[in-house]
Write an enzyme that holds these catalytic residues in place. Structure first.
Site, PDB file in Angstrom:
ATOM      1  N   TYR A 284      96.060  94.523  30.412  1.00 40.93           N
ATOM      2  CA  TYR A 284      95.531  94.666  29.061  1.00 40.93           C
ATOM      3  C   TYR A 284      96.377  95.668  28.278  1.00 40.93           C
ATOM      4  O   TYR A 284      96.642  95.474  27.086  1.00 40.93           O
ATOM      5  CB  TYR A 284      94.073  95.140  29.109  1.00 40.93           C
ATOM      6  CG  TYR A 284      93.131  94.125  29.702  1.00 40.93           C
ATOM      7  CD1 TYR A 284      92.662  93.046  28.950  1.00 40.93           C
ATOM      8  CD2 TYR A 284      92.706  94.231  31.026  1.00 40.93           C
ATOM      9  CE1 TYR A 284      91.797  92.112  29.495  1.00 40.93           C
ATOM     10  CE2 TYR A 284      91.846  93.295  31.579  1.00 40.93           C
ATOM     11  CZ  TYR A 284      91.392  92.241  30.821  1.00 40.93           C
ATOM     12  OH  TYR A 284      90.544  91.309  31.367  1.00 40.93           O
TER      13      TYR A 284
ATOM     14  N   ASN B 161      88.184  84.233  23.175  1.00 40.88           N
ATOM     15  CA  ASN B 161      89.103  83.097  23.159  1.00 40.88           C
ATOM     16  C   ASN B 161      88.310  81.789  23.248  1.00 40.88           C
ATOM     17  O   ASN B 161      87.617  81.554  24.241  1.00 40.88           O
ATOM     18  CB  ASN B 161      90.066  83.229  24.345  1.00 40.88           C
ATOM     19  CG  ASN B 161      90.892  81.995  24.590  1.00 40.88           C
ATOM     20  OD1 ASN B 161      91.067  81.162  23.707  1.00 40.88           O
ATOM     21  ND2 ASN B 161      91.402  81.882  25.810  1.00 40.88           N
TER      22      ASN B 161
ATOM     23  N   CYS C 196      93.950  83.416  28.862  1.00 39.80           N
ATOM     24  CA  CYS C 196      93.453  84.784  28.975  1.00 39.80           C
ATOM     25  C   CYS C 196      93.206  85.180  30.426  1.00 39.80           C
ATOM     26  O   CYS C 196      93.080  86.370  30.743  1.00 39.80           O
ATOM     27  CB  CYS C 196      92.186  84.965  28.144  1.00 39.80           C
ATOM     28  SG  CYS C 196      90.883  83.771  28.486  1.00 39.80           S
ATOM     29  N   HIS C 197      93.177  84.203  31.348  1.00 36.80           N
ATOM     30  CA  HIS C 197      92.998  84.527  32.768  1.00 36.80           C
ATOM     31  C   HIS C 197      94.216  85.248  33.342  1.00 36.80           C
ATOM     32  O   HIS C 197      94.124  85.837  34.431  1.00 36.80           O
ATOM     33  CB  HIS C 197      92.725  83.246  33.574  1.00 36.80           C
ATOM     34  CG  HIS C 197      93.836  82.249  33.514  1.00 36.80           C
ATOM     35  ND1 HIS C 197      93.954  81.326  32.499  1.00 36.80           N
ATOM     36  CD2 HIS C 197      94.900  82.029  34.355  1.00 36.80           C
ATOM     37  CE1 HIS C 197      95.029  80.579  32.718  1.00 36.80           C
ATOM     38  NE2 HIS C 197      95.616  80.976  33.822  1.00 36.80           N
TER      39      HIS C 197
ATOM     40  N   GLU D 155      98.319  79.036  40.169  1.00 37.79           N
ATOM     41  CA  GLU D 155      99.589  79.179  39.456  1.00 37.79           C
ATOM     42  C   GLU D 155     100.624  79.900  40.314  1.00 37.79           C
ATOM     43  O   GLU D 155     101.801  79.512  40.338  1.00 37.79           O
ATOM     44  CB  GLU D 155      99.362  79.930  38.142  1.00 37.79           C
ATOM     45  CG  GLU D 155      98.519  79.136  37.142  1.00 37.79           C
ATOM     46  CD  GLU D 155      98.407  79.828  35.799  1.00 37.79           C
ATOM     47  OE1 GLU D 155      99.002  80.915  35.620  1.00 37.79           O
ATOM     48  OE2 GLU D 155      97.726  79.273  34.912  1.00 37.79           O
TER      49      GLU D 155
END
Length: 235
Positions: free
Chosen positions: A154, A177, A185-186, A212
């Site tokens: 952040y 979001n 945003c993850h 990912e």
């Protein structure tokens, strides 16, 4: 803005909702409302009259997905729950909009999202129809720039958007979001490496990040295996 929206949804007069939310003048409110609400406060209070939104619910590796779109692009993506509860949450946001379930119209976009979530495609670039404050827009653009399989803190995002002391505000921008996955945003975590928050649950956030990372590592392995071996010295 959240306070204003809440007051308008309660059908309070615009002036009363504006005052209770802390806006100092109506000119400031109406000056900012198109980018923040996507419509005038009066239209938002009425629930988005005239808006036509197609939506569908599909299965995915992280649970049910609701994908909703106007003629200009995806306006909402929600994760998890029953079909009825997902549709109800969309209706609560725009009670006066014309909502229509249409799997055919959104099929191609839904397939692209599911393939992305499955790790088959690392890039996903669908048209969006969302509204944002100037700060939200900077944060969301920074999130879309995070490479697949990587994360940022952040605090790092706060520095990127030119507000190094606004890590908490970055967290709020992530929480508001409207199109999860499409604005990733993850991929934002705390400075100590822990996950932080996520609107759809930390187990979903962990699965997204792990999928990912695994896809990226597999891709790196394939590249390495194709590199020619160095010839041994004859000495």
């Amino acid at each position: 803005l959240a306070s204003l929206k809440e007051g308008l949804r309660r059908k309070e007069p615009v002036t009363m909702a504006m005052t209770e939310a802390g806006y100092g003048s109506s000119s400031r409110l109406y000056e900012r409302s198109p980018e923040a609400l996507g419509m005038t406060p009066g239209d938002y209070r009425a629930g988005g009259p005239g808006a036509k939104i197609a939506y569908t619910v599909a299965k995915s590796p992280i649970g049910a997905l609701l994908v909703a779109a106007t003629e200009r692009g995806v306006c909402s993506l929600k994760i998890g729950g029953e079909d009825a509860s997902l549709a109800r949450s969309l209706r609560e946001e725009f009670p006066a909009a014309e909502l229509k379930r249409d799997e055919t119209a959104l099929g191609r976009w839904v397939r692209a999202i599911v393939n992305h979530l499955s790790g088959k495609e690392t890039r996903i670039d669908l048209p969006l129809d969302i509204r944002a404050t100037a700060f939200q827009q900077r944060v969301w653009e920074a999130l879309r720039a995070i490479p697949y399989g990587e994360t940022r803190t952040y605090q790092e995002i706060a520095r990127i958007v030119g507000a190094p002391k606004a890590a908490r505000a970055v967290g709020h921008a992530c929480a508001t979001n409207p199109v999860a996955i499409l604005i990733p945003c993850h991929r934002v975590v705390r400075g100590d490496g822990t996950l932080g928050g996520y609107a759809y649950g930390l187990h979903v956030k962990r699965k997204l990040i792990d999928t990912e990372l695994a896809r990226r590592e597999r891709a790196k392995g394939r590249v390495t295996s194709r590199e020619p071996k160095r010839a041994r010295s004859g000495r």
